[in-house]
Design an enzyme around this catalytic site. Structure first.
Site, short mmCIF file in Angstrom:
data_model
loop_
_atom_site.label_atom_id
_atom_site.label_comp_id
_atom_site.label_asym_id
_atom_site.label_seq_id
_atom_site.Cartn_x
_atom_site.Cartn_y
_atom_site.Cartn_z
CE LYS A 180 -4.11 -2.06 0.24
NZ LYS A 180 -5.09 -1.99 -0.86
CD GLU A 226 -10.23 3.68 0.46
OE1 GLU A 226 -10.23 4.91 0.24
OE2 GLU A 226 -9.38 2.91 -0.02
CB SER A 284 0.02 -8.04 -1.11
OG SER A 284 -0.85 -8.88 -0.36
C1 LIG Z 1 -1.68 -6.87 2.60
C2 LIG Z 1 -2.80 -6.62 1.67
N1 LIG Z 1 -2.85 -7.30 0.51
C3 LIG Z 1 -3.85 -7.12 -0.37
C4 LIG Z 1 -4.88 -6.23 -0.11
C5 LIG Z 1 -5.98 -6.11 -1.11
O1 LIG Z 1 -5.95 -4.89 -1.80
P1 LIG Z 1 -5.57 -4.84 -3.32
O2 LIG Z 1 -6.42 -5.84 -4.03
O3 LIG Z 1 -5.88 -3.44 -3.70
O4 LIG Z 1 -4.12 -5.15 -3.45
C6 LIG Z 1 -4.88 -5.49 1.09
C7 LIG Z 1 -5.94 -4.54 1.38
O5 LIG Z 1 -6.07 -3.99 2.42
C8 LIG Z 1 -3.81 -5.69 2.00
O6 LIG Z 1 -3.74 -5.02 3.14
#
Ligand SMILES: Cc1ncc(COP(=O)(O)O)c(C=O)c1O
Length: 401
Positions: free
Chosen positions: A96, A118, A384
């Site tokens: 993020k 948000e 992620s």
């Molecule tokens: C660690 C992590 N991975 C994935 C996501 C999913 O979001 P996005 O699909 O935008 O990557 C989030 C959302 O809060 C997250 O905190």
């Protein structure tokens, strides 16, 4: 030279991915989105902006993030080899921050002094509170009251960083209601900058978030080529709104040999209706000012959705993913809560890495396909985020609390 009619049609198509995307917003909001789109275009054309962004990516976020081979898991599961792109190692612990650093730089350039955001899992809220502190801006984060409880460590982090956290009590009290509240605040307060956390929303948000997250795919492609002398056979990422996935996928879309898979949350099982697998089980529609796949109820309104993972339970999805699905360039599958928790545990125990529950969905899919792959094949998963925030929810499920 384009005719006036063609130029107008092109302009209208701006922000569309095939038939998805666009801007379906109240008239009072459109001028602000136009102002944002113009500022973004100007910033992207300015070498000074790019230089400052690259400085912060290196010195503040800690990029490039590592590429890690998971030898223990590959040995246990047989078949192919598993690699992770380590976005969990970024400052604040998730992908993020790539987006918030970029958008906050843009906000500053536009002379804005207050960020609103948000958040679902709290990672985007934390990343926004972080850049607000760095750039001397005020920050208000809207978060569903249910998520405030299940992601408590991130609420504490946001408060420590100086942000105001507003618990949203409407509806299901999760991410959709947090977006509703943040959008409402943005409409009411013209002086604010809405720092949207995923590749969703009206134009220019999906393209802008993709731009700031594309660093993941650019790095991953280079790192993989350098290490292995070839591209991965599969790339996999979890899809909530779709920002970490589009960041990774964008690096490989032109490589036809690379199979691209997005993983959505099947929650308690698609057949139970308690899930948030928008591309797998939804249909085209409009949500939060853009056209994409949407999960709707009998009245055509965004449906109540569910996932164990607070960052994935959103009834819409980024418009570029909808397009990639329709043209067949990416495949979208789903993984249940139980499978995600098992993958969470496997990565902890086998590799010493605690993944976010969101990312665990992508890992779970990789664990399914690994045994079917040949020994010379590779799968690259976008890790992620890190999973400290999820320990309170997961440990009881593993019988450890
Ligand atoms: C660690 C992590 N991975 C994935 C996501 C999913 O979001 P996005 O699909 O935008 O990557 C989030 C959302 O809060 C997250 O905190």
């Amino acid at each position: 030279m384009q005719s006036a009619a063609t130029a107008k049609a092109t302009e209208r198509r701006k922000g569309f991915f095939g038939e998805y995307g666009g801007s379906f917003v109240p008239p009072e909001l459109q001028p602000r989105l136009d102002e944002l789109a113009k500022a973004l275009d100007e910033a992207m054309a300015d070498p000074g902006f790019k230089k400052e962004l690259e400085r912060l990516q290196a010195e503040y976020i800690g990029r490039p993030s590592a590429l890690t081979e998971c030898c223990n898991i590959s040995n246990k599961y047989g078949g192919g080899r598993l690699f992770l792109k380590r976005e969990d190692l970024n400052h604040t612990g998730a992908h993020k921050i790539n987006n918030t650093v970029g958008q906050a730089l843009l906000a500053k350039r536009m002379g804005k002094t207050e960020l609103i955001a948000e958040t679902g899992a709290g990672m985007h809220g934390t990343a926004t509170a972080t850049v607000a502190a760095l750039m001397g801006m005020h920050c208000t984060v809207y978060m569903g009251a249910v998520d405030v409880k299940r992601q408590a460590p991130n609420v504490s982090r946001m408060k420590a960083l100086g942000a105001d956290v507003v618990a949203v009590e409407a509806g299901q009290k999760t991410l959709k209601e947090a977006v509703d509240a943040a959008l409402e605040a943005y409409i009411q307060r013209p002086d604010t900058f809405y720092l949207l956390g995923s590749a969703v929303g009206p134009h220019p948000f999906p393209g802008m978030v993709r731009y700031f997250q594309s660093v993941i795919g650019i790095e991953a492609r280079e790192q993989f080529l350098q290490r292995e002398g070839r591209l991965p056979d599969y790339v996999v990422a979890c899809v909530g709104g779709g920002s970490n996935a589009i960041g990774l996928f964008s690096g490989f879309l032109d490589d036809e040999s690379v199979h691209i898979t997005g993983v959505e949350p099947a929650g308690r099982g698609i057949e139970t209706g308690e899930h948030a697998a928008t591309l797998v089980a939804g249909a085209p529609g409009i949500i939060h000012g853009f056209r994409s796949y949407v999960l709707t109820d009998d009245d055509g309104e965004p449906a109540p959705v569910y996932s164990i993972s607070a960052g994935l339970d959103y009834p819409g999805v980024g418009p570029e993913h909808a397009h990639l699905k329709d043209i067949g360039r990416a495949e979208y599958v789903s993984v249940t809560d139980t499978e995600a928790v098992e993958a969470f545990s496997e990565l902890c125990r086998m590799e010493g890495i605690i993944p976010a529950l969101e990312s665990s969905h992508a890992v779970a899919h990789a664990l399914k396909i690994l045994p079917q792959m040949s020994a010379d094949q590779t799968v690259l998963v976008n890790l992620s985020g890190r999973g400290d925030k999820d320990l309170d929810s997961v440990l009881p499920l593993l019988g450890l609390a």
